[in-house]
Enzyme design. Structure first.
Site, PDB file in Angstrom:
ATOM      1  CG  ASP A 484      -0.374  -0.162   2.512  1.00 37.63           C
ATOM      2  OD1 ASP A 484       0.812  -0.529   2.589  1.00 37.63           O
ATOM      3  OD2 ASP A 484      -1.074   0.064   3.522  1.00 37.63           O
ATOM      4  CB  CYS A 485       4.148   2.122   1.436  1.00 38.38           C
ATOM      5  SG  CYS A 485       3.733   1.973   3.188  1.00 38.38           S
TER       6      CYS A 485
END
Length: 639
Positions: A484-485
Protein backbone atom coordinates in the site's frame (compact mmCIF):
# COMPACT_ATOMS: atom_id res chain seq x y z
CA UNK A 1 17.22 20.97 25.34
CA UNK A 2 16.33 18.09 23.05
CA UNK A 3 16.59 18.89 19.36
CA UNK A 4 15.26 16.85 16.45
CA UNK A 5 17.95 16.41 13.78
CA UNK A 6 16.75 15.64 10.25
CA UNK A 7 18.60 13.76 7.49
CA UNK A 8 21.91 13.78 9.31
CA UNK A 9 24.50 11.06 9.64
CA UNK A 10 28.12 10.26 9.08
CA UNK A 11 31.07 8.46 10.58
CA UNK A 12 32.35 4.95 9.92
CA UNK A 13 29.39 3.10 11.49
CA UNK A 14 26.46 4.59 9.57
CA UNK A 15 25.40 3.53 6.10
CA UNK A 16 22.82 5.07 3.79
CA UNK A 17 21.36 4.61 0.32
CA UNK A 18 19.88 8.11 -0.10
CA UNK A 19 21.98 10.54 1.95
CA UNK A 20 19.93 9.83 5.11
CA UNK A 21 16.71 11.34 3.69
CA UNK A 22 13.99 10.62 6.22
CA UNK A 23 16.32 9.99 9.14
CA UNK A 24 15.09 11.64 12.34
CA UNK A 25 17.19 11.52 15.51
CA UNK A 26 16.78 13.35 18.81
CA UNK A 27 19.92 14.76 20.42
CA UNK A 28 20.35 16.55 23.72
CA UNK A 29 22.19 19.86 23.64
CA UNK A 30 22.69 21.29 27.14
CA UNK A 31 23.53 24.72 25.67
CA UNK A 32 20.47 25.14 23.46
CA UNK A 33 17.21 26.83 24.37
CA UNK A 34 16.42 30.10 26.06
CA UNK A 35 15.07 30.24 29.58
CA UNK A 36 11.57 30.81 28.20
CA UNK A 37 11.85 27.85 25.81
CA UNK A 38 13.06 25.53 28.54
CA UNK A 39 10.25 26.72 30.80
CA UNK A 40 7.70 26.03 28.04
CA UNK A 41 8.98 22.47 27.64
CA UNK A 42 8.80 21.85 31.38
CA UNK A 43 5.29 23.27 31.47
CA UNK A 44 4.24 20.85 28.70
CA UNK A 45 5.78 17.93 30.57
CA UNK A 46 4.04 18.85 33.80
CA UNK A 47 0.69 19.30 32.05
CA UNK A 48 1.01 15.83 30.56
CA UNK A 49 1.90 14.33 33.94
CA UNK A 50 -1.10 15.92 35.63
CA UNK A 51 -3.53 14.64 32.99
CA UNK A 52 -1.79 11.35 32.13
CA UNK A 53 -4.69 9.13 33.19
CA UNK A 54 -7.18 11.02 31.02
CA UNK A 55 -4.98 11.80 28.01
CA UNK A 56 -2.61 8.91 27.28
CA UNK A 57 -1.22 10.16 23.97
CA UNK A 58 1.16 13.10 23.73
CA UNK A 59 0.75 16.00 21.30
CA UNK A 60 4.39 16.10 20.11
CA UNK A 61 4.71 19.53 21.71
CA UNK A 62 8.52 19.50 21.94
CA UNK A 63 8.82 18.94 18.20
CA UNK A 64 6.08 21.49 17.50
CA UNK A 65 7.87 24.11 19.60
CA UNK A 66 11.12 23.52 17.73
CA UNK A 67 9.49 23.68 14.29
CA UNK A 68 7.45 26.77 15.21
CA UNK A 69 10.74 28.55 15.90
CA UNK A 70 12.45 27.21 12.76
CA UNK A 71 9.46 27.73 10.44
CA UNK A 72 7.59 30.78 11.77
CA UNK A 73 4.21 31.65 10.30
CA UNK A 74 2.05 34.68 11.07
CA UNK A 75 -1.42 33.26 11.60
CA UNK A 76 -2.75 36.72 12.42
CA UNK A 77 -2.87 37.27 8.66
CA UNK A 78 -5.38 34.41 8.58
CA UNK A 79 -7.87 35.12 11.35
CA UNK A 80 -9.64 32.26 13.08
CA UNK A 81 -13.20 31.93 11.82
CA UNK A 82 -16.00 31.23 14.26
CA UNK A 83 -19.52 30.87 12.89
CA UNK A 84 -22.75 31.32 14.76
CA UNK A 85 -24.99 28.28 15.03
CA UNK A 86 -27.11 29.04 11.96
CA UNK A 87 -24.64 31.20 10.02
CA UNK A 88 -24.09 30.22 6.41
CA UNK A 89 -20.75 28.66 5.46
CA UNK A 90 -19.41 30.66 2.55
CA UNK A 91 -16.61 29.76 0.15
CA UNK A 92 -14.51 32.55 1.64
CA UNK A 93 -14.87 31.08 5.13
CA UNK A 94 -13.87 27.63 3.91
CA UNK A 95 -10.82 29.00 2.09
CA UNK A 96 -9.73 30.98 5.14
CA UNK A 97 -9.96 27.87 7.32
CA UNK A 98 -8.09 25.82 4.73
CA UNK A 99 -5.31 28.39 4.43
CA UNK A 100 -4.94 28.57 8.19
CA UNK A 101 -4.77 24.77 8.50
CA UNK A 102 -2.33 24.31 5.63
CA UNK A 103 -0.13 27.16 6.87
CA UNK A 104 0.06 25.62 10.31
CA UNK A 105 0.69 22.12 8.97
CA UNK A 106 3.36 23.33 6.56
CA UNK A 107 5.42 24.53 9.52
CA UNK A 108 5.64 20.91 10.74
CA UNK A 109 7.38 19.78 7.55
CA UNK A 110 10.99 18.71 8.04
CA UNK A 111 13.80 20.20 5.98
CA UNK A 112 14.03 17.07 3.79
CA UNK A 113 10.33 17.23 2.88
CA UNK A 114 8.67 14.68 5.17
CA UNK A 115 6.43 15.18 8.20
CA UNK A 116 7.97 13.69 11.36
CA UNK A 117 5.97 12.43 14.30
CA UNK A 118 5.70 9.99 17.17
CA UNK A 119 5.18 6.37 16.07
CA UNK A 120 5.27 4.77 19.51
CA UNK A 121 2.56 3.33 21.73
CA UNK A 122 3.40 -0.27 22.73
CA UNK A 123 5.21 -0.38 26.07
CA UNK A 124 7.19 -3.60 25.58
CA UNK A 125 9.57 -2.14 22.98
CA UNK A 126 11.90 -0.12 25.19
CA UNK A 127 12.46 -2.84 27.84
CA UNK A 128 13.80 -5.16 25.13
CA UNK A 129 16.31 -2.50 24.11
CA UNK A 130 17.40 -1.97 27.72
CA UNK A 131 17.81 -5.71 28.31
CA UNK A 132 20.04 -6.02 25.24
CA UNK A 133 22.15 -3.03 26.22
CA UNK A 134 22.40 -4.39 29.76
CA UNK A 135 23.56 -7.90 28.83
CA UNK A 136 26.05 -6.52 26.29
CA UNK A 137 27.44 -4.09 28.86
CA UNK A 138 26.67 -1.01 26.76
CA UNK A 139 23.67 0.52 28.54
CA UNK A 140 25.52 3.34 30.27
CA UNK A 141 27.90 4.00 27.39
CA UNK A 142 25.30 4.13 24.61
CA UNK A 143 22.56 5.94 26.51
CA UNK A 144 23.42 9.29 28.08
CA UNK A 145 22.05 10.31 31.49
CA UNK A 146 19.55 12.47 29.59
CA UNK A 147 18.34 9.46 27.58
CA UNK A 148 17.90 7.41 30.73
CA UNK A 149 16.10 10.21 32.55
CA UNK A 150 13.60 10.67 29.70
CA UNK A 151 13.02 6.92 29.48
CA UNK A 152 12.17 6.83 33.17
CA UNK A 153 9.83 9.77 32.70
CA UNK A 154 8.02 7.83 29.97
CA UNK A 155 7.60 4.76 32.17
CA UNK A 156 6.35 6.82 35.12
CA UNK A 157 3.88 8.68 32.91
CA UNK A 158 2.36 5.52 31.46
CA UNK A 159 2.01 3.49 34.65
CA UNK A 160 -1.68 2.80 35.25
CA UNK A 161 -3.50 3.86 38.38
CA UNK A 162 -3.54 0.26 39.65
CA UNK A 163 0.28 0.15 39.54
CA UNK A 164 0.67 -2.00 36.44
CA UNK A 165 1.55 -1.21 32.85
CA UNK A 166 -0.39 -2.16 29.75
CA UNK A 167 0.57 -3.77 26.48
CA UNK A 168 0.42 -0.22 25.14
CA UNK A 169 -0.12 3.23 26.60
CA UNK A 170 -3.88 2.98 26.01
CA UNK A 171 -4.51 -0.41 27.57
CA UNK A 172 -5.25 -1.82 30.99
CA UNK A 173 -2.50 -3.47 32.99
CA UNK A 174 -1.02 -6.74 31.71
CA UNK A 175 1.67 -9.06 32.99
CA UNK A 176 3.65 -8.51 29.79
CA UNK A 177 3.72 -4.74 30.14
CA UNK A 178 4.05 -4.70 33.93
CA UNK A 179 6.98 -7.10 34.25
CA UNK A 180 8.97 -5.64 31.37
CA UNK A 181 8.40 -2.02 32.41
CA UNK A 182 9.31 -2.90 36.00
CA UNK A 183 12.52 -4.57 34.77
CA UNK A 184 13.25 -1.52 32.59
CA UNK A 185 13.04 0.82 35.58
CA UNK A 186 15.33 -1.43 37.60
CA UNK A 187 17.87 -1.51 34.75
CA UNK A 188 17.66 2.28 34.50
CA UNK A 189 18.76 2.52 38.11
CA UNK A 190 15.58 2.68 40.17
CA UNK A 191 15.61 0.56 43.29
CA UNK A 192 12.87 -1.85 44.26
CA UNK A 193 11.35 0.96 46.30
CA UNK A 194 12.51 3.90 44.16
CA UNK A 195 11.06 5.98 41.37
CA UNK A 196 8.53 7.82 43.51
CA UNK A 197 6.96 4.48 44.39
CA UNK A 198 6.59 3.34 40.75
CA UNK A 199 8.58 0.13 41.18
CA UNK A 200 6.92 -0.73 44.47
CA UNK A 201 3.43 -0.30 43.02
CA UNK A 202 4.45 -2.18 39.89
CA UNK A 203 5.82 -5.12 41.84
CA UNK A 204 2.67 -5.22 43.95
CA UNK A 205 0.56 -5.56 40.79
CA UNK A 206 2.82 -8.29 39.41
CA UNK A 207 2.79 -10.41 42.58
CA UNK A 208 -0.93 -9.96 43.17
CA UNK A 209 -1.59 -11.34 39.68
CA UNK A 210 0.54 -14.47 40.01
CA UNK A 211 4.09 -13.30 39.39
CA UNK A 212 6.29 -13.29 36.30
CA UNK A 213 5.78 -17.00 35.52
CA UNK A 214 2.49 -15.84 33.97
CA UNK A 215 4.17 -13.53 31.46
CA UNK A 216 3.46 -14.39 27.76
CA UNK A 217 6.04 -16.21 25.65
CA UNK A 218 7.77 -13.10 24.30
CA UNK A 219 8.26 -11.90 27.87
CA UNK A 220 9.59 -15.31 28.92
CA UNK A 221 12.19 -15.03 26.18
CA UNK A 222 13.34 -11.55 27.25
CA UNK A 223 13.55 -12.52 30.92
CA UNK A 224 15.56 -15.64 29.99
CA UNK A 225 18.06 -13.48 28.10
CA UNK A 226 18.44 -11.27 31.16
CA UNK A 227 18.86 -14.30 33.46
CA UNK A 228 15.67 -14.00 35.52
CA UNK A 229 13.74 -16.83 33.84
CA UNK A 230 15.02 -20.30 33.05
CA UNK A 231 15.19 -21.28 29.39
CA UNK A 232 13.44 -24.55 30.25
CA UNK A 233 10.36 -22.45 30.99
CA UNK A 234 10.15 -21.47 27.30
CA UNK A 235 8.42 -23.41 24.58
CA UNK A 236 10.98 -24.44 21.93
CA UNK A 237 11.89 -22.01 19.16
CA UNK A 238 13.88 -24.44 17.05
CA UNK A 239 16.39 -22.89 14.63
CA UNK A 240 16.28 -26.27 12.85
CA UNK A 241 13.02 -25.07 11.26
CA UNK A 242 15.22 -23.20 8.79
CA UNK A 243 16.66 -26.52 7.59
CA UNK A 244 13.27 -27.90 6.52
CA UNK A 245 12.31 -28.09 2.82
CA UNK A 246 10.42 -25.02 1.65
CA UNK A 247 7.46 -27.02 0.30
CA UNK A 248 6.30 -27.65 3.87
CA UNK A 249 3.57 -25.11 4.78
CA UNK A 250 5.17 -24.38 8.17
CA UNK A 251 8.59 -23.47 6.82
CA UNK A 252 9.55 -20.07 8.36
CA UNK A 253 10.17 -18.64 4.89
CA UNK A 254 6.42 -18.89 4.30
CA UNK A 255 5.58 -16.69 7.29
CA UNK A 256 4.57 -13.03 7.21
CA UNK A 257 7.75 -10.99 7.04
CA UNK A 258 7.34 -9.44 10.50
CA UNK A 259 6.69 -12.83 12.08
CA UNK A 260 9.59 -14.44 10.22
CA UNK A 261 12.02 -11.63 10.99
CA UNK A 262 11.23 -11.71 14.74
CA UNK A 263 11.29 -15.47 15.24
CA UNK A 264 14.52 -15.78 13.22
CA UNK A 265 16.72 -14.07 15.85
CA UNK A 266 14.60 -15.51 18.66
CA UNK A 267 15.38 -19.00 17.39
CA UNK A 268 19.09 -18.18 17.25
CA UNK A 269 19.09 -16.89 20.83
CA UNK A 270 17.04 -19.88 21.99
CA UNK A 271 19.35 -22.30 20.18
CA UNK A 272 22.33 -20.72 21.94
CA UNK A 273 20.50 -20.64 25.30
CA UNK A 274 22.11 -17.27 25.77
CA UNK A 275 22.02 -15.75 29.26
CA UNK A 276 23.57 -12.41 30.14
CA UNK A 277 25.88 -11.81 33.11
CA UNK A 278 24.26 -12.62 36.46
CA UNK A 279 24.64 -9.23 38.12
CA UNK A 280 23.41 -8.16 41.57
CA UNK A 281 20.39 -6.55 39.88
CA UNK A 282 19.56 -9.85 38.15
CA UNK A 283 19.75 -11.71 41.47
CA UNK A 284 17.47 -9.12 43.06
CA UNK A 285 14.97 -9.41 40.21
CA UNK A 286 14.82 -13.18 40.73
CA UNK A 287 13.57 -12.44 44.22
CA UNK A 288 11.26 -9.58 43.31
CA UNK A 289 9.27 -10.99 40.39
CA UNK A 290 7.96 -14.30 41.72
CA UNK A 291 5.57 -15.54 44.38
CA UNK A 292 7.90 -18.49 45.08
CA UNK A 293 11.64 -18.64 45.70
CA UNK A 294 13.40 -18.78 42.33
CA UNK A 295 14.82 -22.29 42.90
CA UNK A 296 11.37 -23.69 43.69
CA UNK A 297 9.65 -22.59 40.46
CA UNK A 298 8.26 -25.38 38.26
CA UNK A 299 9.60 -24.19 34.91
CA UNK A 300 7.84 -26.92 32.93
CA UNK A 301 4.51 -25.72 34.29
CA UNK A 302 5.49 -22.14 33.53
CA UNK A 303 5.93 -22.88 29.79
CA UNK A 304 2.22 -22.52 29.02
CA UNK A 305 1.24 -20.33 31.96
CA UNK A 306 -0.16 -16.98 30.83
CA UNK A 307 -2.05 -14.38 32.85
CA UNK A 308 -5.70 -13.94 31.87
CA UNK A 309 -5.08 -10.22 31.30
CA UNK A 310 -2.63 -11.12 28.50
CA UNK A 311 -4.37 -14.11 26.92
CA UNK A 312 -5.64 -12.52 23.71
CA UNK A 313 -4.94 -15.57 21.52
CA UNK A 314 -4.91 -18.80 23.63
CA UNK A 315 -2.96 -21.84 22.50
CA UNK A 316 -5.08 -24.76 21.34
CA UNK A 317 -4.80 -28.24 22.84
CA UNK A 318 -3.05 -29.58 19.74
CA UNK A 319 -0.47 -26.80 19.88
CA UNK A 320 0.27 -27.48 23.55
CA UNK A 321 0.76 -31.17 22.76
CA UNK A 322 3.18 -30.20 19.99
CA UNK A 323 5.11 -27.89 22.34
CA UNK A 324 5.31 -30.63 24.96
CA UNK A 325 6.62 -33.15 22.43
CA UNK A 326 9.26 -30.75 21.11
CA UNK A 327 10.26 -29.74 24.64
CA UNK A 328 10.52 -33.21 26.18
CA UNK A 329 11.74 -35.33 23.28
CA UNK A 330 13.06 -33.33 20.31
CA UNK A 331 14.96 -30.56 22.10
CA UNK A 332 16.96 -32.91 24.42
CA UNK A 333 18.09 -34.89 21.38
CA UNK A 334 19.21 -31.77 19.51
CA UNK A 335 21.25 -30.63 22.49
CA UNK A 336 23.55 -33.68 22.43
CA UNK A 337 26.05 -35.13 19.96
CA UNK A 338 25.74 -36.10 17.16
CA UNK A 339 22.50 -34.15 16.69
CA UNK A 340 24.14 -31.07 18.16
CA UNK A 341 25.92 -30.76 14.81
CA UNK A 342 22.49 -30.23 13.26
CA UNK A 343 21.83 -27.50 15.80
CA UNK A 344 25.08 -25.80 14.91
CA UNK A 345 24.28 -25.95 11.20
CA UNK A 346 20.88 -24.39 11.89
CA UNK A 347 22.48 -21.61 13.94
CA UNK A 348 24.97 -20.91 11.16
CA UNK A 349 22.14 -20.54 8.64
CA UNK A 350 20.11 -18.36 11.02
CA UNK A 351 22.96 -15.91 11.62
CA UNK A 352 23.57 -15.78 7.85
CA UNK A 353 19.96 -14.68 7.33
CA UNK A 354 20.32 -12.17 10.16
CA UNK A 355 23.37 -10.58 8.56
CA UNK A 356 21.61 -10.41 5.20
CA UNK A 357 18.67 -8.59 6.78
CA UNK A 358 20.95 -6.18 8.63
CA UNK A 359 22.98 -5.28 5.58
CA UNK A 360 19.95 -4.73 3.36
CA UNK A 361 18.28 -2.39 5.82
CA UNK A 362 21.41 -0.40 6.72
CA UNK A 363 21.13 -2.04 10.19
CA UNK A 364 17.69 -0.54 10.77
CA UNK A 365 15.79 -3.87 10.34
CA UNK A 366 12.10 -4.32 9.66
CA UNK A 367 10.94 -3.22 13.14
CA UNK A 368 12.24 -2.27 16.57
CA UNK A 369 11.73 -5.79 17.97
CA UNK A 370 13.87 -7.42 15.30
CA UNK A 371 16.36 -4.56 15.50
CA UNK A 372 17.38 -5.22 19.09
CA UNK A 373 17.16 -9.01 18.69
CA UNK A 374 19.43 -8.95 15.63
CA UNK A 375 21.86 -6.69 17.44
CA UNK A 376 22.01 -9.15 20.32
CA UNK A 377 22.61 -12.05 17.92
CA UNK A 378 25.54 -10.20 16.36
CA UNK A 379 26.99 -9.60 19.82
CA UNK A 380 26.52 -13.26 20.82
CA UNK A 381 28.35 -14.32 17.67
CA UNK A 382 31.19 -11.86 18.28
CA UNK A 383 31.07 -9.02 20.85
CA UNK A 384 33.74 -7.14 18.89
CA UNK A 385 32.18 -7.65 15.48
CA UNK A 386 31.74 -4.92 12.91
CA UNK A 387 28.06 -5.92 12.66
CA UNK A 388 27.43 -5.05 16.31
CA UNK A 389 29.19 -1.70 15.91
CA UNK A 390 27.09 -0.94 12.83
CA UNK A 391 23.94 -1.68 14.81
CA UNK A 392 24.60 0.75 17.63
CA UNK A 393 24.14 4.16 15.94
CA UNK A 394 20.92 3.03 14.26
CA UNK A 395 19.34 2.51 17.69
CA UNK A 396 18.78 6.26 17.88
CA UNK A 397 16.61 6.15 14.74
CA UNK A 398 13.99 4.40 16.87
CA UNK A 399 13.98 6.73 19.88
CA UNK A 400 11.48 9.57 20.05
CA UNK A 401 11.14 12.39 22.57
CA UNK A 402 7.88 14.13 23.45
CA UNK A 403 6.40 15.74 26.53
CA UNK A 404 5.63 12.29 28.00
CA UNK A 405 9.29 11.24 27.80
CA UNK A 406 11.41 9.08 25.50
CA UNK A 407 9.95 5.97 23.94
CA UNK A 408 10.96 3.40 21.35
CA UNK A 409 8.95 3.51 18.14
CA UNK A 410 7.54 0.51 16.26
CA UNK A 411 9.47 1.50 13.14
CA UNK A 412 12.04 4.22 12.81
CA UNK A 413 9.08 6.30 11.80
CA UNK A 414 6.18 6.51 9.32
CA UNK A 415 7.87 9.08 7.12
CA UNK A 416 6.77 7.96 3.65
CA UNK A 417 3.27 6.97 4.67
CA UNK A 418 2.52 10.25 6.42
CA UNK A 419 4.01 12.25 3.57
CA UNK A 420 2.00 10.64 0.75
CA UNK A 421 -1.26 11.08 2.65
CA UNK A 422 -0.38 14.69 3.46
CA UNK A 423 0.40 15.46 -0.18
CA UNK A 424 -2.99 14.10 -1.25
CA UNK A 425 -4.70 16.31 1.31
CA UNK A 426 -2.74 19.40 0.21
CA UNK A 427 -3.49 18.84 -3.47
CA UNK A 428 -7.19 18.49 -2.63
CA UNK A 429 -7.23 22.08 -1.30
CA UNK A 430 -6.46 23.51 -4.78
CA UNK A 431 -4.13 26.04 -3.12
CA UNK A 432 -1.17 24.86 -5.15
CA UNK A 433 0.29 28.23 -6.07
CA UNK A 434 0.26 29.36 -2.45
CA UNK A 435 1.88 26.23 -1.03
CA UNK A 436 4.04 25.12 -3.93
CA UNK A 437 7.32 25.14 -1.94
CA UNK A 438 5.80 22.73 0.60
CA UNK A 439 4.75 20.35 -2.16
CA UNK A 440 8.10 20.65 -3.93
CA UNK A 441 10.00 19.61 -0.81
CA UNK A 442 7.59 16.72 -0.29
CA UNK A 443 7.96 15.74 -3.96
CA UNK A 444 11.73 15.59 -3.57
CA UNK A 445 11.31 13.34 -0.55
CA UNK A 446 9.05 11.00 -2.54
CA UNK A 447 11.67 10.77 -5.30
CA UNK A 448 14.53 10.04 -2.90
CA UNK A 449 12.53 7.48 -0.93
CA UNK A 450 11.61 5.19 -3.80
CA UNK A 451 13.66 1.99 -3.64
CA UNK A 452 15.86 1.84 -6.74
CA UNK A 453 17.01 -1.79 -6.76
CA UNK A 454 16.22 -5.27 -5.52
CA UNK A 455 18.12 -6.84 -2.66
CA UNK A 456 21.19 -8.74 -3.90
CA UNK A 457 21.36 -12.45 -4.54
CA UNK A 458 18.67 -15.05 -5.14
CA UNK A 459 15.58 -13.51 -3.57
CA UNK A 460 13.84 -16.87 -3.27
CA UNK A 461 16.77 -18.16 -1.18
CA UNK A 462 16.37 -15.21 1.20
CA UNK A 463 12.54 -15.37 1.13
CA UNK A 464 12.41 -11.76 -0.03
CA UNK A 465 9.99 -10.04 -2.42
CA UNK A 466 11.28 -7.79 -5.20
CA UNK A 467 11.94 -4.18 -4.18
CA UNK A 468 12.89 -2.17 -7.27
CA UNK A 469 10.33 0.57 -7.79
CA UNK A 470 8.64 0.16 -4.41
CA UNK A 471 8.12 2.65 -1.64
CA UNK A 472 8.70 1.64 1.99
CA UNK A 473 6.68 2.63 5.03
CA UNK A 474 9.40 4.89 6.40
CA UNK A 475 12.68 5.55 4.58
CA UNK A 476 14.64 4.18 1.66
CA UNK A 477 17.34 3.00 4.06
CA UNK A 478 14.75 0.76 5.72
CA UNK A 479 14.33 -0.80 2.31
CA UNK A 480 11.34 -3.13 2.79
CA UNK A 481 8.82 -2.85 -0.04
CA UNK A 482 5.22 -2.48 1.14
CA UNK A 483 2.22 -2.87 -1.16
CA UNK A 484 0.00 0.00 0.00
CA UNK A 485 2.94 2.36 0.54
CA UNK A 486 4.03 1.64 -3.03
CA UNK A 487 0.50 2.17 -4.32
CA UNK A 488 0.02 5.46 -2.46
CA UNK A 489 3.52 6.58 -3.48
CA UNK A 490 2.70 5.92 -7.14
CA UNK A 491 -0.65 7.70 -6.81
CA UNK A 492 1.06 10.79 -5.40
CA UNK A 493 3.81 10.75 -8.02
CA UNK A 494 1.12 10.71 -10.72
CA UNK A 495 -0.84 13.54 -9.09
CA UNK A 496 2.28 15.68 -8.85
CA UNK A 497 3.19 14.96 -12.47
CA UNK A 498 0.02 16.78 -13.56
CA UNK A 499 0.99 19.97 -11.74
CA UNK A 500 3.32 22.56 -13.27
CA UNK A 501 6.98 21.80 -12.45
CA UNK A 502 7.24 25.49 -11.60
CA UNK A 503 5.26 24.71 -8.43
CA UNK A 504 6.26 21.15 -7.51
CA UNK A 505 9.45 20.34 -9.41
CA UNK A 506 10.12 17.92 -12.23
CA UNK A 507 7.96 14.76 -12.38
CA UNK A 508 9.29 11.31 -11.67
CA UNK A 509 10.78 9.61 -14.72
CA UNK A 510 8.30 7.32 -16.49
CA UNK A 511 10.62 4.34 -16.14
CA UNK A 512 10.42 4.66 -12.37
CA UNK A 513 6.65 4.76 -12.60
CA UNK A 514 6.76 1.56 -14.65
CA UNK A 515 8.90 -0.05 -11.95
CA UNK A 516 6.27 0.87 -9.36
CA UNK A 517 3.51 -0.63 -11.50
CA UNK A 518 5.54 -3.79 -11.94
CA UNK A 519 5.94 -4.30 -8.22
CA UNK A 520 2.27 -3.55 -7.50
CA UNK A 521 1.25 -6.22 -10.00
CA UNK A 522 3.69 -8.62 -8.36
CA UNK A 523 1.97 -8.20 -4.98
CA UNK A 524 -1.39 -9.62 -6.13
CA UNK A 525 -2.30 -13.05 -4.77
CA UNK A 526 -4.27 -15.64 -6.73
CA UNK A 527 -7.52 -14.54 -5.06
CA UNK A 528 -6.99 -10.95 -6.20
CA UNK A 529 -6.12 -9.67 -2.74
CA UNK A 530 -2.99 -7.80 -1.67
CA UNK A 531 -1.08 -8.42 1.54
CA UNK A 532 1.37 -6.00 3.08
CA UNK A 533 5.00 -7.03 2.56
CA UNK A 534 4.67 -9.83 0.04
CA UNK A 535 2.59 -12.69 -1.28
CA UNK A 536 0.65 -15.05 0.95
CA UNK A 537 2.93 -18.08 1.01
CA UNK A 538 1.04 -20.50 3.24
CA UNK A 539 -2.45 -21.35 4.47
CA UNK A 540 -4.81 -19.62 6.90
CA UNK A 541 -4.93 -22.75 9.07
CA UNK A 542 -1.31 -22.07 9.99
CA UNK A 543 -2.65 -19.45 12.41
CA UNK A 544 -3.65 -22.38 14.66
CA UNK A 545 0.06 -22.69 15.40
CA UNK A 546 0.59 -19.03 16.23
CA UNK A 547 3.24 -19.25 18.99
CA UNK A 548 2.34 -15.95 20.65
CA UNK A 549 -0.54 -15.35 23.04
CA UNK A 550 -0.74 -11.61 22.46
CA UNK A 551 -1.14 -11.31 18.66
CA UNK A 552 -3.69 -12.67 16.21
CA UNK A 553 -3.32 -13.40 12.48
CA UNK A 554 0.42 -12.77 12.35
CA UNK A 555 1.79 -16.05 10.99
CA UNK A 556 1.09 -15.42 7.30
CA UNK A 557 0.64 -12.25 5.24
CA UNK A 558 -3.14 -12.13 4.91
CA UNK A 559 -4.66 -10.24 1.96
CA UNK A 560 -6.60 -7.22 3.21
CA UNK A 561 -9.06 -4.62 1.99
CA UNK A 562 -6.82 -1.60 2.60
CA UNK A 563 -3.81 -2.78 0.59
CA UNK A 564 -6.04 -4.11 -2.20
CA UNK A 565 -7.94 -0.83 -2.44
CA UNK A 566 -4.72 1.21 -2.60
CA UNK A 567 -3.49 -1.01 -5.44
CA UNK A 568 -6.71 -0.49 -7.43
CA UNK A 569 -6.64 3.28 -6.96
CA UNK A 570 -3.02 3.64 -8.04
CA UNK A 571 -3.40 1.41 -11.09
CA UNK A 572 -6.53 3.22 -12.32
CA UNK A 573 -4.70 6.54 -11.87
CA UNK A 574 -1.75 5.16 -13.83
CA UNK A 575 -3.97 3.88 -16.66
CA UNK A 576 -5.53 7.31 -17.08
CA UNK A 577 -2.09 8.81 -17.88
CA UNK A 578 -0.40 5.77 -19.45
CA UNK A 579 -3.25 3.81 -21.06
CA UNK A 580 -1.04 1.64 -23.24
CA UNK A 581 1.37 0.27 -20.67
CA UNK A 582 0.61 -3.40 -19.76
CA UNK A 583 -3.08 -2.69 -20.27
CA UNK A 584 -4.31 -6.29 -20.21
CA UNK A 585 -2.38 -7.16 -17.05
CA UNK A 586 -3.55 -4.04 -15.25
CA UNK A 587 -7.18 -4.54 -16.29
CA UNK A 588 -7.06 -8.12 -15.05
CA UNK A 589 -5.48 -7.04 -11.76
CA UNK A 590 -8.10 -4.34 -11.14
CA UNK A 591 -10.95 -6.74 -11.93
CA UNK A 592 -9.68 -9.49 -9.62
CA UNK A 593 -8.85 -7.02 -6.85
CA UNK A 594 -12.36 -5.50 -6.99
CA UNK A 595 -13.86 -8.99 -6.82
CA UNK A 596 -11.75 -9.67 -3.74
CA UNK A 597 -12.99 -6.52 -2.00
CA UNK A 598 -16.61 -7.41 -2.76
CA UNK A 599 -16.12 -10.89 -1.30
CA UNK A 600 -14.55 -9.40 1.84
CA UNK A 601 -17.63 -7.31 2.59
CA UNK A 602 -19.48 -8.19 5.77
CA UNK A 603 -23.23 -9.03 5.68
CA UNK A 604 -24.01 -5.62 7.21
CA UNK A 605 -22.30 -3.85 4.31
CA UNK A 606 -19.08 -2.93 6.09
CA UNK A 607 -15.47 -3.95 5.83
CA UNK A 608 -13.27 -4.62 8.82
CA UNK A 609 -9.83 -3.09 8.82
CA UNK A 610 -6.87 -5.42 9.14
CA UNK A 611 -4.30 -5.51 11.98
CA UNK A 612 -6.88 -4.49 14.54
CA UNK A 613 -7.82 -1.22 12.83
CA UNK A 614 -11.42 -0.05 13.24
CA UNK A 615 -13.98 -1.17 10.68
CA UNK A 616 -14.66 2.43 9.56
CA UNK A 617 -11.13 2.54 8.19
CA UNK A 618 -11.84 -0.66 6.28
CA UNK A 619 -15.10 0.74 4.89
CA UNK A 620 -13.37 3.87 3.65
CA UNK A 621 -10.77 1.85 1.74
CA UNK A 622 -13.32 -0.68 0.52
CA UNK A 623 -15.60 1.91 -1.03
CA UNK A 624 -12.73 3.93 -2.53
CA UNK A 625 -11.29 0.81 -4.14
CA UNK A 626 -14.57 -0.22 -5.74
CA UNK A 627 -15.30 3.29 -6.98
CA UNK A 628 -11.84 3.46 -8.54
CA UNK A 629 -12.47 0.08 -10.20
CA UNK A 630 -15.64 1.44 -11.79
CA UNK A 631 -18.09 -0.71 -9.86
CA UNK A 632 -21.52 0.89 -9.83
CA UNK A 633 -24.64 0.75 -7.70
CA UNK A 634 -26.23 -1.57 -10.26
CA UNK A 635 -23.55 -4.25 -10.22
CA UNK A 636 -22.37 -3.95 -6.65
CA UNK A 637 -24.27 -4.14 -3.38
CA UNK A 638 -21.17 -2.86 -1.61
CA UNK A 639 -21.51 0.84 -2.36
Amino acid sequence: MWRLKIAEGGGPWLRTTNNYMGRQVWEFDPNSGTADEIAAVEQAREAFRLHRFQMKQNADLIMRMQFAKENPVDLELLPMVKLAEHEEVSEEVVLTCLRRAVSRYSTLQASDGHWPGDFGGPLFYMPGLLIVLSVTGTLNTILSPEHRREMKRYLYNHQNEDGGWGFSIEGGSTMFGSVLCYVALRLLGDGAYGGDGATERGRSWILSHGGATAIPSWGKMWLSVLGVFDWSGNNPLLPEMWLLPFFLPFHPGRMWSHCRMVYLPMSYIYGKRFVGPVTPTVLELRKELYTLPYHQIDWNKARNHCAKEDLYYPHGFTQDLLWAYLHKFVEPILMHWPFSKLRQKALDIAIEYIHYEDENTQYICISCVQKVLNMLCCWIEDPNSEAFKLHLPRLFDYLWVAEDGMKMQSNEGSQLWDTVLTIQALIATNLLEEYGPTLKRAHDFIKYTQIRKDCPGDLSFWYRHISKGAWPFSSADHGWSVSDCTAEGLKVALLLSEISPEHVGEPLDARRLYDAVNIILSFMNKDGGFGSYGLTRSYAWMEAFNPSEIFEDVVIDHPCTECTSSAIQSLTSFQRLYPGHRKEEIDNCIRKAANFIEKKQEPNGSWYGSWGICFTYGIWFGVKGLVAAGRTYENSSCI
